[in-house]
Scaffold this active site. Structure first.
Site, PDB file in Angstrom:
ATOM      1  N   ARG A 104     -15.900 -54.042-104.209  1.00 44.02           N
ATOM      2  CA  ARG A 104     -15.992 -52.811-105.021  1.00 44.02           C
ATOM      3  C   ARG A 104     -17.106 -53.039-106.019  1.00 44.02           C
ATOM      4  O   ARG A 104     -17.064 -53.990-106.809  1.00 44.02           O
ATOM      5  CB  ARG A 104     -14.677 -52.539-105.751  1.00 44.02           C
ATOM      6  CG  ARG A 104     -14.842 -51.509-106.865  1.00 44.02           C
ATOM      7  CD  ARG A 104     -13.540 -51.014-107.415  1.00 44.02           C
ATOM      8  NE  ARG A 104     -12.878 -50.142-106.471  1.00 44.02           N
ATOM      9  CZ  ARG A 104     -11.870 -49.321-106.780  1.00 44.02           C
ATOM     10  NH1 ARG A 104     -11.392 -49.286-108.012  1.00 44.02           N
ATOM     11  NH2 ARG A 104     -11.321 -48.550-105.869  1.00 44.02           N
ATOM     12  N   HIS A 131     -16.441 -43.877-101.054  1.00 44.12           N
ATOM     13  CA  HIS A 131     -15.133 -44.546-101.106  1.00 44.12           C
ATOM     14  C   HIS A 131     -14.425 -44.343 -99.762  1.00 44.12           C
ATOM     15  O   HIS A 131     -13.418 -43.647 -99.682  1.00 44.12           O
ATOM     16  CB  HIS A 131     -14.313 -43.959-102.259  1.00 44.12           C
ATOM     17  CG  HIS A 131     -13.132 -44.793-102.660  1.00 44.12           C
ATOM     18  ND1 HIS A 131     -12.862 -46.043-102.130  1.00 44.12           N
ATOM     19  CD2 HIS A 131     -12.135 -44.551-103.557  1.00 44.12           C
ATOM     20  CE1 HIS A 131     -11.759 -46.517-102.687  1.00 44.12           C
ATOM     21  NE2 HIS A 131     -11.293 -45.644-103.542  1.00 44.12           N
ATOM     22  N   GLN A 166     -10.512 -44.889 -99.058  1.00 45.11           N
ATOM     23  CA  GLN A 166      -9.649 -43.838 -99.616  1.00 45.11           C
ATOM     24  C   GLN A 166      -9.491 -42.684 -98.633  1.00 45.11           C
ATOM     25  O   GLN A 166      -8.381 -42.188 -98.405  1.00 45.11           O
ATOM     26  CB  GLN A 166     -10.266 -43.312-100.922  1.00 45.11           C
ATOM     27  CG  GLN A 166      -9.456 -42.205-101.559  1.00 45.11           C
ATOM     28  CD  GLN A 166      -8.109 -42.702-102.048  1.00 45.11           C
ATOM     29  OE1 GLN A 166      -8.039 -43.681-102.772  1.00 45.11           O
ATOM     30  NE2 GLN A 166      -7.028 -42.045-101.645  1.00 45.11           N
ATOM     31  N   ASP A 220     -10.346 -35.038-108.146  1.00 49.12           N
ATOM     32  CA  ASP A 220     -10.491 -36.426-108.606  1.00 49.12           C
ATOM     33  C   ASP A 220     -10.829 -36.364-110.092  1.00 49.12           C
ATOM     34  O   ASP A 220     -11.120 -35.282-110.634  1.00 49.12           O
ATOM     35  CB  ASP A 220     -11.604 -37.118-107.785  1.00 49.12           C
ATOM     36  CG  ASP A 220     -11.753 -38.610-108.090  1.00 49.12           C
ATOM     37  OD1 ASP A 220     -10.853 -39.195-108.733  1.00 49.12           O
ATOM     38  OD2 ASP A 220     -12.782 -39.192-107.686  1.00 49.12           O
ATOM     39  N   CYS A 248      -6.926 -39.130-105.309  1.00 46.06           N
ATOM     40  CA  CYS A 248      -6.982 -40.555-104.959  1.00 46.06           C
ATOM     41  C   CYS A 248      -6.320 -41.433-106.028  1.00 46.06           C
ATOM     42  O   CYS A 248      -5.940 -42.559-105.742  1.00 46.06           O
ATOM     43  CB  CYS A 248      -8.424 -40.984-104.740  1.00 46.06           C
ATOM     44  SG  CYS A 248      -9.455 -40.855-106.207  1.00 46.06           S
ATOM     45  N   ARG A 296      -3.072 -46.239 -98.389  1.00 51.39           N
ATOM     46  CA  ARG A 296      -4.206 -47.148 -98.545  1.00 51.39           C
ATOM     47  C   ARG A 296      -3.890 -48.456 -97.823  1.00 51.39           C
ATOM     48  O   ARG A 296      -4.726 -49.033 -97.137  1.00 51.39           O
ATOM     49  CB  ARG A 296      -4.455 -47.436-100.039  1.00 51.39           C
ATOM     50  CG  ARG A 296      -4.940 -46.254-100.853  1.00 51.39           C
ATOM     51  CD  ARG A 296      -6.301 -45.799-100.429  1.00 51.39           C
ATOM     52  NE  ARG A 296      -7.298 -46.858-100.536  1.00 51.39           N
ATOM     53  CZ  ARG A 296      -7.907 -47.242-101.670  1.00 51.39           C
ATOM     54  NH1 ARG A 296      -7.646 -46.619-102.799  1.00 51.39           N
ATOM     55  NH2 ARG A 296      -8.812 -48.212-101.670  1.00 51.39           N
TER      56      ARG A 296
HETATM   57  N1   CP Z   1      -7.878 -44.754-105.571  1.00 49.45           N
HETATM   58  C1   CP Z   1      -8.320 -45.980-105.903  1.00 49.45           C
HETATM   59  O1   CP Z   1      -9.255 -46.525-105.318  1.00 49.45           O
HETATM   60  O2   CP Z   1      -7.622 -46.542-106.932  1.00 49.45           O
HETATM   61  P1   CP Z   1      -7.980 -47.893-107.702  1.00 49.45           P
HETATM   62  O3   CP Z   1      -9.208 -47.599-108.541  1.00 49.45           O
HETATM   63  O4   CP Z   1      -6.782 -48.162-108.557  1.00 49.45           O
HETATM   64  O5   CP Z   1      -8.245 -48.989-106.721  1.00 49.45           O
HETATM   65  N1  NVA Z   2     -14.337 -41.216-108.579  1.00 41.86           N
HETATM   66  C1  NVA Z   2     -13.529 -42.280-109.106  1.00 41.86           C
HETATM   67  C2  NVA Z   2     -12.612 -42.824-108.048  1.00 41.86           C
HETATM   68  C3  NVA Z   2     -11.703 -43.917-108.506  1.00 41.86           C
HETATM   69  C4  NVA Z   2     -10.833 -44.454-107.411  1.00 41.86           C
HETATM   70  C5  NVA Z   2     -14.421 -43.382-109.680  1.00 41.86           C
HETATM   71  O1  NVA Z   2     -15.404 -43.749-109.035  1.00 41.86           O
HETATM   72  O2  NVA Z   2     -14.129 -43.834-110.785  1.00 41.86           O
END
Ligand code: CP
Ligand code: NVA
Length: 301
Positions: free
Chosen positions: A107, A134, A137, A218, A259, A287
């Site tokens: 990530r 992502h 997700q 989101d 998400c 997930r």
């Molecule tokens: N939805 C998601 O990716 O959550 P986290 O940021 O908690 O991993």
């Molecule tokens: N759009 C959000 C998703 C988190 C899972 C971010 O990137 O922070």
């Protein structure tokens, strides 16, 4: 090498295979305690590195649990604590990690970091979120939709809010899984131009949601957005909140997804998040199942 970098870059029949495999693996575990290993333990003897340059709850825990259920081992690494955070290049990090582990999930911020990791790693790399995408997700979201309402092919999915990284992966999925995606949000937060042609835009949220099978939103401020933009974004997005009035425009059996993490009563009201259309907890659970299928595909096991 089966890297899982992006839904658009992954073969659509492979994506379908992963969703179906995830569903089967989930069913096979039904009713068992979470820590029970899967019967076939396909990741036995495998070591998986989970690298986080941004915070995470779901991605971190679901990958870790998923690997263990499949009989493998994990190490969770914070980018800041690695030499990565002190100037070692992604390419060198990728080469070194590939000598120790069988699979890397990362990530990160820039998509290029992920692409560099994949270019120089000699083991598969999985995208656990970048500023642009992502994909894990959205694999969970497809699984969740189909569990509740059957095949997503031909269905109408409406995204209300910021045209962000999660939206981008939905747009990729619209092409690969053949559903209609509508974006409703302000012009200033329109998705990036590279996604043109994968979705349509309707500025009026009440019109956009009419006849929707799925409504998604989101956070209004993503992890890569500057905090200084918070107030401006809230002002721009307030009219795109998912609330009962908006959901009433969708089909009676429509689903609501987010998400998570959510900012309750900003992008979606608690009434919607906890209401009859919401499948957000199944989405979070999925997930785990979807990523187990992604990891098996990556490793060919
Ligand atoms: N939805 C998601 O990716 O959550 P986290 O940021 O908690 O991993
Ligand atoms: N759009 C959000 C998703 C988190 C899972 C971010 O990137 O922070």
């Amino acid at each position: 090498m089966n890297h899982f970098l992006d839904i658009l870059k992954t073969d659509s029949s492979d994506l379908r295979g992963m969703i179906d495999a995830a569903s089967k693996m989930k069913q096979a575990r039904a009713g068992k305690p979470k820590g029970t290993p899967d019967t076939d333990r396909p990741l036995a003897g495998h070591m998986v590195a989970l690298i986080f340059e941004k915070p995470s709850t779901r991605t971190r825990v679901s990958f870790d649990v998923g690997v263990r259920q499949m009989g493998g081992e994990t190490m969770v690494l914070s980018g800041a604590d690695m030499q990565l955070g002190h100037g070692e290049t992604i390419a060198d990090t990728a080469r070194v990690l590939s000598r120790y582990v069988d699979l890397i999930m990362i990530r990160t911020f820039e998509e290029q970091t992920l692409l560099d990791m994949a270019e120089y790693a000699t083991v598969p790399v999985i995208n656990g979120l970048t500023d642009r995408t992502h994909p894990c997700q959205i694999m969970a979201d497809i699984l969740t939709f189909e569990e509740h309402n059957g095949p997503i092919k031909g269905k109408k999915v409406v995204w209300s809010g910021d045209g962000n990284n999660v939206f981008a992966s939905f747009a990729h999925a619209a092409r690969q899984f053949d559903f209609d995606l509508v974006f409703t949000g302000p012009e200033t937060l329109q998705p990036e131009a590279a996604l043109d042609g994968l979705y349509t835009t309707e500025r009026d949220p009440m019109k956009a949601v009419q006849g929707a099978d799925l409504v998604v939103t989101d956070t209004w401020v993503s992890m890569h957005d500057p905090q200084s933009a918070r107030e401006r974004r809230h002002n721009q997005l307030r009219g795109y909140q998912v609330n009962d009035a908006l959901m009433a425009q969708a089909k009676p059996d429509s689903l609501f997804m987010h998400c998570l993490p959510a900012h309750r009563d900003d992008e979606a009201t608690s009434a919607v998040m906890d209401g009859p259309h919401s499948v957000i907890w199944d989405e979070a659970e999925n997930r785990l199942h979807a990523q187990k299928a992604v990891m098996r595909w990556c490793l060919g096991v």
